[in-house]
Design a protein around this motif. Structure first.
Motif, PDB file in Angstrom:
ATOM      1  N   UNK A   3       0.835  -1.192   0.000  1.00 35.28           N
ATOM      2  CA  UNK A   3       0.000   0.000   0.000  1.00 35.28           C
ATOM      3  C   UNK A   3       0.867   1.238   0.000  1.00 35.28           C
ATOM      4  N   UNK A   4       0.342   2.381  -0.474  1.00 45.83           N
ATOM      5  CA  UNK A   4       1.082   3.636  -0.374  1.00 45.83           C
ATOM      6  C   UNK A   4       1.354   3.961   1.071  1.00 45.83           C
ATOM      7  N   UNK A   5       2.483   4.591   1.331  1.00 47.57           N
ATOM      8  CA  UNK A   5       2.897   4.816   2.705  1.00 47.57           C
ATOM      9  C   UNK A   5       1.916   5.680   3.476  1.00 47.57           C
ATOM     10  N   UNK A   6       1.228   6.638   2.782  1.00 49.16           N
ATOM     11  CA  UNK A   6       0.313   7.505   3.508  1.00 49.16           C
ATOM     12  C   UNK A   6      -1.000   6.812   3.833  1.00 49.16           C
ATOM     13  N   UNK A   7      -1.166   5.572   3.375  1.00 49.20           N
ATOM     14  CA  UNK A   7      -2.338   4.771   3.720  1.00 49.20           C
ATOM     15  C   UNK A   7      -2.016   3.689   4.738  1.00 49.20           C
ATOM     16  N   UNK A   8      -0.799   3.689   5.268  1.00 46.23           N
ATOM     17  CA  UNK A   8      -0.412   2.647   6.214  1.00 46.23           C
ATOM     18  C   UNK A   8      -1.223   2.739   7.496  1.00 46.23           C
ATOM     19  N   UNK A   9      -1.653   3.942   7.867  1.00 52.12           N
ATOM     20  CA  UNK A   9      -2.452   4.156   9.072  1.00 52.12           C
ATOM     21  C   UNK A   9      -3.741   4.871   8.704  1.00 52.12           C
ATOM     22  N   UNK A  10      -4.849   4.275   9.060  1.00 45.02           N
ATOM     23  CA  UNK A  10      -6.157   4.890   8.841  1.00 45.02           C
ATOM     24  C   UNK A  10      -6.884   5.000  10.172  1.00 45.02           C
ATOM     25  N   UNK A  11      -7.516   6.141  10.403  1.00 47.38           N
ATOM     26  CA  UNK A  11      -8.290   6.356  11.629  1.00 47.38           C
ATOM     27  C   UNK A  11      -9.719   6.705  11.250  1.00 47.38           C
ATOM     28  N   UNK A  12     -10.637   5.857  11.672  1.00 49.18           N
ATOM     29  CA  UNK A  12     -12.058   6.087  11.414  1.00 49.18           C
ATOM     30  C   UNK A  12     -12.730   6.445  12.734  1.00 49.18           C
ATOM     31  N   UNK A  13     -13.204   7.669  12.841  1.00 54.62           N
ATOM     32  CA  UNK A  13     -13.798   8.138  14.083  1.00 54.62           C
ATOM     33  C   UNK A  13     -15.207   7.577  14.257  1.00 54.62           C
ATOM     34  N   UNK A  72      -8.721  12.604  29.603  1.00 53.84           N
ATOM     35  CA  UNK A  72      -7.973  13.122  28.452  1.00 53.84           C
ATOM     36  C   UNK A  72      -8.955  13.576  27.373  1.00 53.84           C
ATOM     37  N   UNK A  73      -9.631  14.707  27.600  1.00 58.34           N
ATOM     38  CA  UNK A  73     -10.672  15.133  26.663  1.00 58.34           C
ATOM     39  C   UNK A  73     -10.140  15.574  25.305  1.00 58.34           C
ATOM     40  N   UNK A  74      -8.863  15.974  25.234  1.00 55.66           N
ATOM     41  CA  UNK A  74      -8.285  16.470  23.987  1.00 55.66           C
ATOM     42  C   UNK A  74      -7.437  15.378  23.340  1.00 55.66           C
ATOM     43  N   UNK A  75      -7.821  14.970  22.136  1.00 59.22           N
ATOM     44  CA  UNK A  75      -7.045  13.996  21.365  1.00 59.22           C
ATOM     45  C   UNK A  75      -6.695  14.645  20.026  1.00 59.22           C
ATOM     46  N   UNK A  76      -5.423  14.771  19.751  1.00 54.89           N
ATOM     47  CA  UNK A  76      -4.956  15.385  18.504  1.00 54.89           C
ATOM     48  C   UNK A  76      -4.849  14.277  17.451  1.00 54.89           C
ATOM     49  N   UNK A  77      -5.956  13.997  16.780  1.00 54.25           N
ATOM     50  CA  UNK A  77      -6.029  12.871  15.859  1.00 54.25           C
ATOM     51  C   UNK A  77      -5.042  12.964  14.698  1.00 54.25           C
ATOM     52  N   UNK A  78      -4.906  14.118  14.024  1.00 55.64           N
ATOM     53  CA  UNK A  78      -3.910  14.187  12.938  1.00 55.64           C
ATOM     54  C   UNK A  78      -2.490  13.892  13.422  1.00 55.64           C
ATOM     55  N   UNK A  79      -2.158  14.407  14.607  1.00 50.28           N
ATOM     56  CA  UNK A  79      -0.827  14.161  15.147  1.00 50.28           C
ATOM     57  C   UNK A  79      -0.655  12.695  15.522  1.00 50.28           C
ATOM     58  N   UNK A  80      -1.720  12.073  16.042  1.00 48.49           N
ATOM     59  CA  UNK A  80      -1.663  10.644  16.360  1.00 48.49           C
ATOM     60  C   UNK A  80      -1.363   9.832  15.105  1.00 48.49           C
ATOM     61  N   UNK A  81      -2.035  10.172  14.014  1.00 50.53           N
ATOM     62  CA  UNK A  81      -1.794   9.443  12.766  1.00 50.53           C
ATOM     63  C   UNK A  81      -0.345   9.620  12.314  1.00 50.53           C
ATOM     64  N   UNK A  82       0.174  10.842  12.420  1.00 53.84           N
ATOM     65  CA  UNK A  82       1.556  11.088  12.010  1.00 53.84           C
ATOM     66  C   UNK A  82       2.543  10.292  12.857  1.00 53.84           C
ATOM     67  N   UNK A  83       2.284  10.241  14.169  1.00 51.67           N
ATOM     68  CA  UNK A  83       3.181   9.499  15.060  1.00 51.67           C
ATOM     69  C   UNK A  83       3.141   8.005  14.738  1.00 51.67           C
ATOM     70  N   UNK A  84       1.949   7.470  14.501  1.00 47.12           N
ATOM     71  CA  UNK A  84       1.826   6.056  14.156  1.00 47.12           C
ATOM     72  C   UNK A  84       2.474   5.781  12.803  1.00 47.12           C
ATOM     73  N   UNK A  85       2.290   6.718  11.876  1.00 45.25           N
ATOM     74  CA  UNK A  85       2.868   6.561  10.545  1.00 45.25           C
ATOM     75  C   UNK A  85       4.392   6.472  10.621  1.00 45.25           C
ATOM     76  N   UNK A  86       4.968   7.248  11.531  1.00 50.19           N
ATOM     77  CA  UNK A  86       6.428   7.261  11.643  1.00 50.19           C
ATOM     78  C   UNK A  86       6.986   5.929  12.146  1.00 50.19           C
TER      79      UNK A  86
END
Length: 389
Positions: A3-13, A72-86
């Motif tokens: 898969x393309x690298x930017x699809x390695x992590x998907x987050x569905x809310x 932990x009411x604040x979750x930075x979802x885009x940053x979470x995806x970036x960290x997992x992607x790394x």
């Protein structure tokens, strides 16, 4: 290939309030990847409701259903995806030719120093700001003066590697100002110097406290200061069953244990440090306070666990890590009461996520004032750091 690298992590809310969010990871496999992913998920204040993991040794597919903790009411979802992607290995052909991780430079350590008027819950409020901004606390030193003022030293690293920029520093100071308000007398941030190395040692512990804190298998003696009540004794049980009859190539581990928020991480951390391969795993939802986990595993050499001595050793290690991931002792030191919390770290050097956050949150909820704090490191039984409050 793959898969393309930017699809390695998907987050569905989740579609509705309280509905789990689904994190899917689909990438080349590497040893301990599941443990590393769980570490980051927990570091973002998320609870793993259930999970599925499968791999053929080359490619892996993982799905985690997660929900935010109420604390932990604040979750930075885009940053979470970036960290997992790394974390995900490269999807290129070169990964298969050389899957050894490259040695990256350690993140620079910064010293956050502020002097302000003391109040209940101050330490946790500052800790929460740092966690929400993805800053990892390496060391803490807190000193309270007799006139009700506090000097806090936080040695921190930036998971986003941006703390050297003025924008990132300004954002941190702005968030801290919102918490400290007019009580803040001074607040400074700079690269840590020699003073960071001065906080690596561990102050002396009495032999009795050291034995209780670092004892690999906790004793059931009634004389222990942590003697459990009958209901807690029932909860503090875990079943680990080894089965070699269901697969010709893998050993099945069936685990039944009381639930806690880092249970899956504690299990995967143990297997990672023991160089055990996981081919398939299923982490079932909470049922009446308990969890079930099925894992098909192999030894490092690709063989099953057939040696009874190795089976017993693995089961004992897992039980200890599941039931006693933290060692907590309350000791009297003259006029003060001291709380000592010791937690294990991985062989890679990463500590258990959010331990300091959870400890300060519990003390704040109980209305307990913190007079002094220091972190120390010990090599005994690989348990570190020790938080002394």
């Amino acid at each position: 290939m793959g898969v393309p690298s930017d699809d390695a992590v998907l987050i569905q809310k989740g579609n509705k309030q309280g509905e789990p969010h689904v994190i899917t990871v689909n990438c080349p496999d590497k040893h301990g990847l599941g443990c590393d992913i769980c570490h980051i998920i927990l570091d973002f204040g998320l609870y793993i409701a259930k999970g599925d993991v499968s791999t053929d040794g080359i490619w892996c597919y993982m799905v985690f259903w997660v929900v935010p903790h109420s604390s932990s009411p604040v979750v930075r979802w885009p940053s979470l995806k970036n960290r997992l992607q790394s974390l995900c290995p490269s999807c290129s052909v070169t990964f298969y030719l050389n899957d050894q991780p490259s040695n990256s430079l350690a993140s620079p350590v910064y010293l956050l120093k502020f002097f302000c008027l003391d109040r209940k819950g101050l330490l946790h409020d500052v800790t929460q700001v740092l966690c929400e901004l993805e800053l990892t606390i390496q060391k803490v030193k807190v000193t309270t003066t007799p006139d009700g003022r506090v000097l806090d030293l936080f040695f921190i690293t930036d998971n986003m590697e941006l703390l050297h920029t003025e924008e990132r520093q300004h954002h941190l100071c702005k968030q801290l100002d919102a918490v400290l308000g007019d009580s803040c007398i001074s607040c400074k941030l700079r690269l840590a110097g020699p003073e960071y190395d001065c906080h690596h040692g561990i102050s002396s512990l009495s032999p009795a406290v050291a034995e209780e804190l670092f004892l690999f298998v906790l004793s059931d003696k009634e004389t222990r200061s942590q003697a459990l009540s009958s209901d807690m004794t029932e909860l503090k049980k875990a079943n680990v069953v080894v089965d070699n009859s269901l697969s010709p190539a893998h050993t099945l581990l069936q685990i039944h244990c009381v639930d806690h928020k880092s249970l899956l991480y504690d299990i995967l951390r143990t297997l990672k440090d023991c160089n055990i391969k996981i081919a398939f795993g299923r982490f079932s939802p909470n049922s009446k306070g308990y969890r079930d986990l099925d894992l098909f595993i192999q030894q490092k050499d690709g063989k099953k666990f057939v040696d009874p001595e190795k089976q017993n050793g693995l089961c004992s290690r897992l039980k200890v890590e599941m039931l006693h991931p933290l060692r907590v002792i309350i000791a009297n030191r003259g006029p003060d009461t001291e709380l000592l919390v010791a937690n294990p770290v991985e062989l890679s050097g990463k500590g258990r996520p959010r331990v300091f956050y959870d400890v300060t949150l519990a003390l704040k909820a109980l209305g307990i004032c913190i007079f002094s704090v220091s972190n120390h490191f010990s090599t005994e039984n690989d348990l570190k750091p020790i938080n002394r409050l």
